[in-house]
Design an enzyme around this catalytic site. Structure first.
Site, PDB file in Angstrom:
ATOM      1  N   TYR A   1       0.824  -1.204   0.000  1.00  0.00           N
ATOM      2  CA  TYR A   1       0.000   0.000   0.000  1.00  0.00           C
ATOM      3  C   TYR A   1       0.860   1.257   0.000  1.00  0.00           C
ATOM      4  CZ  TYR A   1      -3.913  -2.994   1.555  1.00  0.00           C
ATOM      5  OH  TYR A   1      -4.874  -3.951   1.651  1.00  0.00           O
ATOM      6  N   SER A   2       1.658   1.425   1.070  1.00  0.00           N
ATOM      7  CA  SER A   2       2.381   2.680   1.299  1.00  0.00           C
ATOM      8  C   SER A   2       3.461   2.927   0.253  1.00  0.00           C
ATOM      9  CB  SER A   2       3.021   2.662   2.686  1.00  0.00           C
ATOM     10  OG  SER A   2       2.031   2.600   3.685  1.00  0.00           O
TER      11      SER A   2
ATOM     12  N   GLU B   1      -6.745  -4.844   9.447  1.00  0.00           N
ATOM     13  CA  GLU B   1      -5.381  -4.758   9.973  1.00  0.00           C
ATOM     14  C   GLU B   1      -5.389  -4.128  11.362  1.00  0.00           C
ATOM     15  OE1 GLU B   1      -1.000  -2.895   8.766  1.00  0.00           O
ATOM     16  OE2 GLU B   1      -2.749  -2.479   7.516  1.00  0.00           O
TER      17      GLU B   1
ATOM     18  N   THR C   1      -0.481   6.387  11.000  1.00  0.00           N
ATOM     19  CA  THR C   1       0.024   7.023  12.215  1.00  0.00           C
ATOM     20  C   THR C   1      -1.112   7.372  13.176  1.00  0.00           C
ATOM     21  OG1 THR C   1      -0.141   9.244  11.298  1.00  0.00           O
ATOM     22  CG2 THR C   1       1.924   8.034  10.902  1.00  0.00           C
TER      23      THR C   1
ATOM     24  N   GLU D   1      -1.746  10.195  14.403  1.00  0.00           N
ATOM     25  CA  GLU D   1      -2.380  11.451  13.980  1.00  0.00           C
ATOM     26  C   GLU D   1      -3.493  11.183  12.966  1.00  0.00           C
ATOM     27  OE1 GLU D   1       1.532  12.286  15.679  1.00  0.00           O
ATOM     28  OE2 GLU D   1       0.848  10.894  14.141  1.00  0.00           O
TER      29      GLU D   1
END
Length: 398
Positions: free
Chosen positions: A133-134, A249, A378, A380
């Site tokens: 994904y990332s 996940e 994250t 955030e």
């Protein structure tokens, strides 16, 4: 092996936990566990042979629907299973992603061909998967990904780069998110998802060692050709697949909770074993208070896990609920590591290779806690999800 305190009230869960323990006693013995502890830290949780052994015994797919070969076990049974494996220090990473993320994604979005091809193999622990994904400039903000997939007849040609793929150098397959409509607005609307073998020509995998002692990989796609049958779900409809998979996940955080329970039990046992007497560490009010607070937090984290599992079983995708769990557990992982080092003193800074380390894995646990607040989105980003999706707060305009 540390003993897990029993939380169970349901007789079915109690019986199921006893069955797991009996199987582990025969197939993951004390000798197996000691041999595994002598392996390098980065290898201890990866054992494809053990994953296949679990598959052959029918221990995979406990939460899958029965029509796809699963057992439709209750959330209490699922959590009991996870806890017993963690306290036995059994290596589960070779099948965990495939079973808990990929399998449900295929069940919910896959074609009949994909279901018949992948699901039986996943239930047997035979196809390790990595998440692609990332990207370097699209980590938690997956909607900004730039890896592109374009049609060429019945095939797709994929080009781009993925990053931070845990066990990407060991997996056999990947679930890949790519942009199939660069002009789509909003930007997440033009993304599709693919299932693909990692030995496909044009794929280059470069592993690196992370600060927390395990490998992650950068993967490069150089005009990689995959058949149309690799597409999971509808073209340009991958965002729903991704968000469901990300929620799965984050529900997997239950494995982290069980692991933290195990680490916590080791800390408590260590403090108890240091001796008695008025000056003993076990009688220090500050340490007792800190241990008590951590124990309460761990039980709260466990309840988060049960709640999310219940939501999944009822057919609800726990988007903001899973984000709440991930924030709480990730930051608890940091607090537990910091508390361990404070309690152990300077000896807690020694790695498990040092013979004089009081509890050698503790310094590694603190380093690994970085993964808890960064991996899978994250803290955030999770707080944004909670604010927008859970509390209904307005999005700030730029």
């Amino acid at each position: 092996m540390s003993k897990l305190p029993s939380h169970d009230l349901d007789e079915t869960v109690i019986a199921f936990r006893q069955a797991i323990r009996a199987w582990l006693a025969e197939h993951w013995t004390d000798a197996d566990r000691e041999a595994n502890r002598r392996r390098p830290l980065r290898d201890r949780r990866w054992n494809p042979e053990f994953s296949r052994k679990m598959g052959e015994a029918g221990w995979l797919g406990l939460d899958w629907p029965k029509q796809y070969g699963g057992q439709a076990r209750s959330p209490g049974e699922q959590l009991a299973f996870i806890e017993e494996l963690e306290f036995a220090e059994a290596p589960t990473d070779a099948h965990m992603t495939a079973e808990t993320i990929i399998g449900p994604a295929i069940i919910n979005f896959g074609s009949d061909e994909q279901k018949s091809t992948f699901l039986p193999a996943l239930l047997k622990g035979q196809r390790p998967f990595a998440l692609h994904y990332s990207e370097p400039e699209a980590g938690s903000d997956l909607a900004s990904l730039r890896t592109a997939a374009r049609r060429d007849g019945d095939d797709w040609i994929i080009s781009g780069q993925k990053l931070w793929s845990t066990y990407g150098d060991r997996a056999a397959y990947a679930i890949l998110a790519a942009r199939t409509d660069p002009a789509a607005r909003p930007k997440h609307a033009g993304i599709s998802v693919f299932l693909m073998p990692l030995d496909t020509p044009g794929i280059t995998i470069r592993p690196s060692m992370a600060m927390y002692g395990r490998t992650f990989s950068a993967t490069f796609y150089d005009d990689v050709r995959v058949p149309g049958s690799a597409l999971l779900g509808p073209e340009n409809g991958g965002w729903k697949v991704i968000t469901s998979a990300l929620a799965a996940e984050r529900v997997m955080i239950g494995n982290t909770v069980a692991h933290l329970q195990h680490i916590f039990s080791k800390i408590v046992s260590h403090v108890r074993d240091l001796g008695d007497g008025p000056a003993a560490l076990r009688h220090d009010p500050l340490i007792r208070d800190r241990i008590g607070a951590l124990g309460a937090d761990l039980e709260a984290a466990r309840q988060f896990t049960l709640r999310n599992a219940n939501l999944v079983q009822s057919g609800h995708v726990p988007i903001y609920e899973a984000a709440m769990s991930k924030v709480f557990v990730g930051e608890l992982q940091e607090r537990l590591g910091e508390a361990a080092l404070d309690i152990l003193g300077s000896g807690g800074l020694l790695s498990d290779e040092a013979p004089s380390a009081p509890l050698g894995e503790m310094e590694q646990e603190l380093r690994h806690s970085l993964m808890g607040v960064l991996g899978g989105g994250t803290s955030e980003i999770q707080r944004n999800i909670i604010a927008l999706r859970g509390l209904g707060l307005p999005r700030m305009s730029s």
